[in-house]
Design a protein around this motif. Structure first.
Motif: not given
Length: 285
Positions: A198-212
């Motif tokens: 769950g620490d990895f992002p759901k996508s490679s989008k920066r918005s998803d990255i910043n949630k993890t």
């Protein structure tokens, strides 16, 4: 340069002594060791469009992969993201996954750092999708890894991150090698993060990255000790940073130059010897 040409080699000999001393304990704990995290090495591969010498770039990747594939502990995987797939035999190994990225390559070397991070994000999303949990190490495609690195990392108590505090730097043009303190400030191949799936992002989008928590793997490695709490420092020189091979991104970008030496880094230089290839399982070209 130092007249004590064996001093750096002796520090690598200490690694061998460590494993000899812990061999009995390792056998006793072999079952529990199987439960320790696997390591995913993440390599963002430079595009041909920003390479000075494409053959050299491919050859360097081959040496990096060889240093990994020859590790004593095989509990690892390698994921490489890039534009043009290199033509090297190491990529046929089943432990390696190649990911072709869909976004365009950078227009010039100044944008290559952002390109590297975008590829790392692609790898992070791939690991999330494939259910991976464990250690995650960003690795440059021209650095070398000690042949007992995986074994050592997995022998340590589990930590939020393991940070390489001492490593080797090599100027191949000047045939000089030195040990670098605070290695993580000089080399991006210097942190092993511990991530749950769950620490990895759901996508490679920066918005998803910043949630993890994966966002920490996209930050400047120079400040890693400031933003990753409860980390462990590794003082054995398990990583070698190769300079002046002709296609270093840091040199192309003007951050370093081919004259880099121990003297410039408050170190003590030695003549590069064949012993380095024994411990990193690569060889002179």
């Amino acid at each position: 340069m130092s007249n004590s040409l064996s001093s750096l080699k002796e520090q690598l000999d200490q690694v061998e002594e460590f494993f000899q001393e812990t061999a009995h304990e390792t056998r006793i704990n072999s079952e529990s060791d199987k439960q320790k995290p696997e390591i995913a090495f993440a390599i963002s591969f430079k595009s041909k469009k920003v390479s000075h010498d494409w053959q050299k770039v491919q050859d360097n990747l081959g040496l990096t992969l060889r240093s990994l594939l020859n590790n004593t502990d095989q509990n690892f995987r390698i994921i490489i993201a890039g534009h043009e797939k290199p033509n090297i035999e190491e990529l046929n190994d089943k432990r390696i996954t190649w990911l072709s990225v869909k976004f365009p390559p950078p227009l010039n070397a100044r944008r290559a750092t952002r390109d590297k991070l975008r590829k790392r994000m692609v790898i992070g999303a791939f690991l999330r999708k494939n259910g991976f949990s464990g250690y995650f190490m960003p690795l440059d495609a021209d650095d070398w890894i000690h042949y007992r690195f995986v074994e050592y990392i997995r022998s340590l108590p589990i930590s939020n991150a393991l940070i390489i505090n001492k490593g080797f730097m090599v100027n191949v043009l000047q045939s000089e090698i030195w040990k670098q303190d605070q290695f993580y400030k000089y080399c991006g191949s210097s942190t092993v993060f511990n991530f749950s799936n769950g620490d990895f992002p759901k996508s490679s989008k920066r918005s998803d990255i910043n949630k993890t928590a994966f966002k920490w793997a996209t930050k400047n490695h120079v400040k890693v000790r400031e933003f990753v709490k409860n980390h462990t420092l590794v003082d054995y020189p398990f990583v070698t940073y190769i300079l002046a091979h002709g296609d270093n991104l840091s040199i192309i970008q003007g951050l370093r130059d081919n004259r880099a030496s121990a003297e410039h880094h408050n170190g003590v230089g030695e003549e590069l010897g064949d012993w380095i290839y024994e411990y990193f399982k690569v060889w002179k070209e």
